[in-house]
Structures are given as C-alpha cells and as structure tokens.
Design a protein around this motif. Structure first.
Motif: not given
Ligand code: TXA
Ligand code: MG
Length: 313
Positions: A265-273
């Motif tokens: 749901s966020t770009l941070e989560q996109y990056a992390r996963g």
C-alpha cells in the motif's frame, strides 16, 4: 563446505578474524563480508558470489573512529553527510588510505564506506575488530537478499557461516554518493532519498542511465529474476486474461487476473518486498512479471532504478 546458520555474533566475528567470509544482516540487504585489510579474504568474497573483479566493494564500519584507517582526509560535505546519515543506509565514496588493498576498490583510488544502523550488525562489526568489505550476499546477477533464507539459497555450501538476523527493513541497497568529486555525484539511488541528501549538502549530480564512468557496479545487469519483467504505467497494460503472470504495484487493480501478486500500500512497502517478490516469482515458475513504475522521486527513484535494471535482458 557446510554452511552454518547461527545467531552467534561471536562465531561470525571469529570467521572474519580467521580470514573467512560470512553473510550478515543489515537494515538494507544482507551482506557478504570479509576483513577489508586482507586481500586474500576479500578474494573469497568475489569467488563465492561469482562477482566480476572490476566491481569494487563497500567497506563497513561500526564506529566513525575507523574512518581514518580507511580514508584520507574528508571534505566538509563528506563530513556533513557522515554527521547526518551515519549510521544508516548511506555509502560515501572518498579517497582511500594505503591500508585498503586494491582488490577491495577494483584498483580505484577511492573507497566506498558505510556504517549500518541495525544493532546486530553494529555488534558484529565491533566484534570483528576490523572494517568489513561486503557486497550484497547474493550470487551476482540475482536479486539482493533481504532475508537469511535468501542468502542461504544463493550461497549454501559456498561460505562457512550465515549470521541470522531480521528481514531487511528497507529491502533496497544503500544510496551511494561519490564525495571524491564536487559537486558530489549520486552513483546509486537507494534507501535514503536524494532529496534528503540535497537538504544537507546542496545540489548533487545525477548520473543518467547511459553514463556510469565511476560506478563500475552499475554496468552490470542486476537484481534480475528469471521471468520476463515488463514495466507498466497503468492497469490497461496488463493482460486481460488469466495466465502464468504476476503483478506488483501500489495501484488498486479491479479484477486482477494474475496467478500471483504483491499489492503493497506504500512505496516503502513496495521497496521492502520487491526482491522477495522477484525471488518468489522464480520459485513459482512465473513467466512474466508486470511491475508498476512509481513516480521517480523519494524512494520511488531507487525503485525505478532497480526495476529498470531487472527488466533489461
Ligand atoms: O546496502 C548496501 O549498500 C549493501 C549492504 C550489504 O551494505 N551492499 C551493497 O553492495 O549493495 P554491492 O557490492 O552490491 O554494491 C556496491 C556498489 C556497487 O555499485 C559498486 O560499484 C559501488 O557500490 N562502489 C563500491 N566502491 C566504489 C568506488 N570506490 N567507487 C565507485 N563506486 C563504488
Ligand atoms: Mg549487489
């Protein structure tokens, strides 16, 4: 060789002191380390990863006091960056000292230094007693490892030990800034947004995708899954039928017909996963991955960079 997976910092540091290589956690991605002063030990890192010898390695420290063992005098801008972002996911390229063997820097007169912030990493680096030269703990060309399981998958039987730690919090590599030039140059977008860096030292030059004279690592195809990776800007570009394809993106897609998806749901989560997702796609035998390109700002800049590289065949 048997690869021991352990939470023992002391056992991991002992391997480093004996001239061996160890995979270890950091807040960005897992690293594959060796004593940075020991050319023979660093050679083992290149061998385990199958890394091209012209790609230099980041030197990791736990204390700013170690900087004078590694680097020559630091410019005022470098000092500002270190003051603000060490420890953390920033790597700075500075003039190297004689103590760093040329294998670490691929014969460049500069060295790249980083001080990780993750507590277990700092305790490990302190126990090593020497700076630790470490690229990401993946086989060259594979997505960087964000878990100890990824490191084990790539390096099982090739290294003596993996220090077990948490999932990588950022999931993308550190930002690399060349501070040996003025204005400084962004060599690799990463976990710290360029905007944050420019707040501290003013304008930074951004290398385009076609010019990369001073960051040898950026020449290689990186972060690549086995599947074909297609970059998309909106839902209309996705297949309209079910099939062996996967999707990753923050935009909500009505009636998503993919076999597998990652919907952060966020770009941070996109990056992390992202790297975990790419590896899962390979395990599942996915043929084509459709990845949404985020806007090229803040952490989106690093995401776009990694997605573009991963999509080059
Ligand atoms: O987050 C990270 O940076 C992780 C963790 C383990 O610290 N490390 C990492 O290392 O990503 P690696 O080897 O995968 O990427 C290092 C990058 C490469 O692009 C390399 O070319 C560049 O840093 N680099 C290293 N030394 C350099 C130097 N002296 N001059 C220019 N670029 C350098
Ligand atoms: Mg790497």
């Amino acid at each position: 060789m048997n690869t021991l997976v352990t939470t023992s910092i002391e056992a991991a540091a002992r391997e480093i002191r004996s001239g061996n290589v160890v995979a270890f956690p950091t807040e960005t991605v897992y690293g594959l380390g060796a004593n940075a002063f020991d050319a023979h030990a660093v050679q083992k890192v290149f061998e385990a990863k199958n890394r091209p010898p012209d790609n230099p390695i980041i030197v990791h420290i736990w204390s700013k006091r170690q900087l004078n063992q590694i680097a020559k005098s630091l410019s005022p801008k470098t000092k500002k960056l270190i003051q603000k972002f060490f420890p953390g996911p920033l790597s700075v390229v500075v003039q190297k000292s004689k103590a760093i063997p040329s294998i670490v820097t691929a014969s460049l007169p500069t060295v790249c230094v980083r001080m990780p912030s993750l507590s277990i990493t700092r305790r490990f680096l302190k126990a090593c007693g020497v700076p630790v030269a470490a690229p990401s703990a993946n086989l060259s060309g594979r997505p960087s490892p964000t878990s100890w399981q990824h490191a084990l998958h790539d390096l099982d039987g090739k290294i003596p030990l993996i220090l077990k730690g948490p999932l990588a919090r950022h999931g993308l590599e550190s930002t690399v800034i060349d501070c040996s030039r003025d204005p400084p140059v962004l060599l690799r977008a990463g976990a710290i947004p360029l905007e944050e860096i420019e707040k501290v030292i003013g304008a930074v030059l951004v290398q385009t995708h076609s010019q990369h004279p001073s960051s040898p690592g950026m020449r290689y195809r990186h972060y690549a899954p086995q599947a074909k990776l297609v970059l998309v800007r909106n839902a209309k570009e996705l297949p309209q039928k079910k099939g062996n394809w996967a999707y990753v993106g923050v935009s909500k897609i009505p009636r998503l017909l993919s076999a597998f998806s990652f919907l952060p749901s966020t770009l941070e989560q996109y990056a992390r996963g992202l790297y975990h997702f790419l590896r899962r796609c390979d395990e599942l035998g996915i043929e084509t991955i459709y990845a949404e390109l985020p806007p090229e700002k803040s952490v989106g800049r690093a995401l776009v960079d990694r997605l573009r590289r991963a999509s080059q065949k």
